[in-house]
Design a protein around this motif. Structure first.
Motif, short mmCIF file in Angstrom:
data_model
loop_
_atom_site.label_atom_id
_atom_site.label_comp_id
_atom_site.label_asym_id
_atom_site.label_seq_id
_atom_site.Cartn_x
_atom_site.Cartn_y
_atom_site.Cartn_z
N ASN A 62 0.82 -1.21 0.00
CA ASN A 62 0.00 0.00 0.00
C ASN A 62 0.86 1.27 0.00
O ASN A 62 0.40 2.33 0.41
N SER A 63 2.11 1.12 -0.46
CA SER A 63 3.04 2.25 -0.62
C SER A 63 3.31 2.98 0.70
O SER A 63 3.45 4.20 0.73
N LYS A 64 3.37 2.21 1.79
CA LYS A 64 3.68 2.78 3.09
C LYS A 64 5.00 2.22 3.61
O LYS A 64 5.34 1.05 3.35
N VAL A 65 5.72 3.05 4.36
CA VAL A 65 6.98 2.64 4.98
C VAL A 65 6.72 2.37 6.46
O VAL A 65 6.14 3.21 7.16
N VAL A 66 7.14 1.21 6.92
CA VAL A 66 6.93 0.81 8.31
C VAL A 66 7.90 1.55 9.24
O VAL A 66 9.08 1.71 8.93
N VAL A 67 7.36 2.00 10.38
CA VAL A 67 8.17 2.51 11.49
C VAL A 67 7.81 1.68 12.71
O VAL A 67 6.63 1.38 12.94
N GLY A 68 8.81 1.29 13.50
CA GLY A 68 8.53 0.51 14.70
C GLY A 68 9.59 0.74 15.76
O GLY A 68 10.68 1.26 15.48
N GLY A 76 14.12 -9.20 10.57
CA GLY A 76 14.32 -9.55 9.16
C GLY A 76 13.53 -8.69 8.20
O GLY A 76 13.07 -9.18 7.17
N LEU A 77 13.37 -7.41 8.51
CA LEU A 77 12.62 -6.50 7.65
C LEU A 77 13.51 -5.94 6.54
O LEU A 77 14.74 -6.05 6.59
N SER A 78 12.88 -5.31 5.56
CA SER A 78 13.64 -4.66 4.50
C SER A 78 14.37 -3.45 5.06
O SER A 78 13.99 -2.88 6.09
N GLU A 79 15.41 -3.01 4.38
CA GLU A 79 16.24 -1.92 4.87
C GLU A 79 15.50 -0.59 4.95
O GLU A 79 15.88 0.29 5.72
N GLU A 80 14.43 -0.43 4.19
CA GLU A 80 13.73 0.86 4.20
C GLU A 80 12.91 1.08 5.46
O GLU A 80 12.59 2.22 5.81
N SER A 81 12.57 0.02 6.19
CA SER A 81 11.78 0.17 7.41
C SER A 81 12.57 0.91 8.47
O SER A 81 13.77 0.67 8.66
N VAL A 82 11.89 1.81 9.18
CA VAL A 82 12.54 2.72 10.13
C VAL A 82 12.43 2.17 11.55
O VAL A 82 11.36 1.73 11.98
N VAL A 83 13.54 2.23 12.28
CA VAL A 83 13.58 1.77 13.67
C VAL A 83 13.71 2.97 14.59
O VAL A 83 14.57 3.83 14.39
N MET A 84 12.85 3.03 15.61
CA MET A 84 12.97 4.05 16.66
C MET A 84 13.63 3.41 17.87
O MET A 84 13.05 2.51 18.50
N TRP A 85 14.84 3.89 18.18
CA TRP A 85 15.58 3.33 19.31
C TRP A 85 15.15 4.03 20.59
O TRP A 85 15.40 5.21 20.78
N TRP A 86 14.49 3.27 21.49
CA TRP A 86 13.99 3.84 22.74
C TRP A 86 14.64 3.23 23.97
O TRP A 86 14.70 3.87 25.02
#
Length: 434
Positions: A62-68, A76-86
């Motif tokens: 759906n043309s969305k980039v995951v953030v988590g 094992g996600l794709s490199e484009e997915s964004v990680v928030m380090w908390w």
């Protein structure tokens, strides 16, 4: 549900969470067991990673980039997915995210969680934290920003939201756009009044600095005049009868004369009559504690004992198994101490003259400082970085000294003395003996 979210919010990014998942029940769930078998996952502990990958697949379709949150870094996600380090206590999760090629948003809870309690050190701690210091040079380009978070369960009203956010949010913002070598906390503080006036004009509350001139615990040996330092733009109301200061309570306008033991309660109000944090200050009328008359032969430093302690109270530390004992020449967490930490420092402190001496501890989690068996600084309990202060009247010479501290997953411990201006004075090596 995500489809509805996509329709409502046109952003290219969608945050799927992924943190603090309790997995125990999956091991006893027939449907989970079948899912593990059918997908060849090897065990229930791998279900979350599988589900996160499925979520990412749907978002990308759906043309969305995951953030988590950083728990997704090893899924094992794709490199484009964004990680928030908390999880600032888990540097390995940040390392994993960077090595896996993910863009990272720095959001360490110790510094950028705005719901946490504050003291007079908090603003400097937030401003002076440099998120880039956590990232090695090859990966510095992967850090795409920083973020502060406010969890509203600790801020039930708009006024409390303002107190939690401001002025910390201003410090976070300046950290986001300022090169590390150009950051200047004193300069930031000098510019702060202008921003606070703008917040006042906009109807926002903000946290006032602590009222100065007193410690949390104050020992007096006779009638004492107390001069309080009131924050700019604040009206300070106080009581001496144990009640909470209200707008009808006395306004501090001149020094107070304290003659005997009492509890002074302080509360600043802003120009709209909105109350700030309540502060309780104790005064105890005491005589000077005598020094040890027959001084033993002593060596430099304090005897430190490290316990495998996972509790929540300083008094219970030495009930845990003992890991090691050694001599420390200053108060700190030794390099060889990690995991569940319970530290007990015992010995003596040598004071050069009669006087009322003030001490502090600054710790995450709990700490306490005793002189001649009397609790002077009570900073106990589970909490983030917090400073507590206390004073005691002591005769010249040698006095018994004890400090206790506990934490798990890494923390901070500082302790020392304070002068009349509230400035920290480290213990000298000559003062501490065992």
């Amino acid at each position: 549900m995500l489809g509805e979210v996509f329709a409502l919010f046109p952003s290219a990014y969608v945050h799927i969470g992924g943190d603090e998942v309790e997995r125990t029940a999956w091991e006893h769930c027939p449907k989970c067991t079948e899912r593990v078998r059918r997908n060849g996952l090897g065990g229930a502990e791998n279900l979350q990673a599988w589900f996160t990958r499925e979520m990412e697949k749907y978002c990308r379709e759906n043309s969305k980039v995951v953030v988590g949150w950083d728990e997704i870094a090893s899924d094992g996600l794709s490199e484009e997915s964004v990680v928030m380090w908390w999880r600032n206590w888990s540097p390995s999760s940040l390392k994993t995210a960077l090595e896996e090629g993910h863009p990272v948003v720095m959001s360490p809870s110790e510094y950028y969680y705005l719901a946490d309690d504050q003291d007079n050190n908090t603003l400097a701690k937030v401003y002076e934290y440099e998120p880039g210091s956590e990232v090695s040079l090859p990966y510095s380009g992967k850090v795409i920003g920083i973020q502060g978070n406010l969890w509203s369960e600790k801020a039930a009203t708009v006024e409390r939201v303002g107190e939690r956010m401001f002025p910390r949010l201003l410090a976070i913002a300046e950290s986001a756009w300022t090169q590390p070598e150009k950051k200047d906390f004193d300069g930031f503080v000098s510019r702060l009044p202008l921003h606070l006036r703008k917040l006042d004009e906009a109807g926002w509350s903000y946290r006032f600095p602590d009222v100065g001139g007193v410690y949390d615990r104050n020992v007096i040996t006779g009638e004492t005049t107390v001069t309080l330092e009131v924050p700019e733009n604040a009206v300070l109301h106080y009581t001496l009868d144990g009640t909470v200061p209200e707008l009808s309570s006395p306004v501090y306008e001149a020094p107070l004369v304290i003659k005997d033991s009492c509890e002074l309660r302080l509360r600043c109000y802003n120009s709209r009559g909105v109350p700030g944090e309540l502060r309780k200050v104790v005064f105890l009328r005491r005589d000077y504690l005598p020094a040890i008359q027959s001084e033993p032969v002593l060596s430099d430093g304090l005897l430190a004992r490290w316990y495998d302690f996972a509790g929540s109270s300083c008094e219970d530390i030495d009930k845990a198994p003992l890991n090691d004992s050694f001599v420390c020449r200053n108060i700190c967490i030794p390099d060889n101490v990690s995991g569940n930490i319970g530290l007990v420092f015992d010995g003596y402190i040598h004071l050069p003259s009669d006087g009322v001496y003030a001490f502090y501890t600054y710790s995450d989690d709990g700490s306490g400082l005793w002189i001649d068996g009397e609790l002077v600084v009570d900073n106990d309990g589970l909490h983030s970085r917090e400073e507590k202060t206390g004073s005691i009247a002591l005769r010249k010479g040698l006095h018994k000294f004890s400090l206790r501290y506990f934490d798990s997953n890494g923390g901070i411990l500082e302790a020392g003395m304070t002068d009349d201006e509230g400035r920290h004075i480290p213990f000298s090596e000559e003062m501490l003996k065992h």
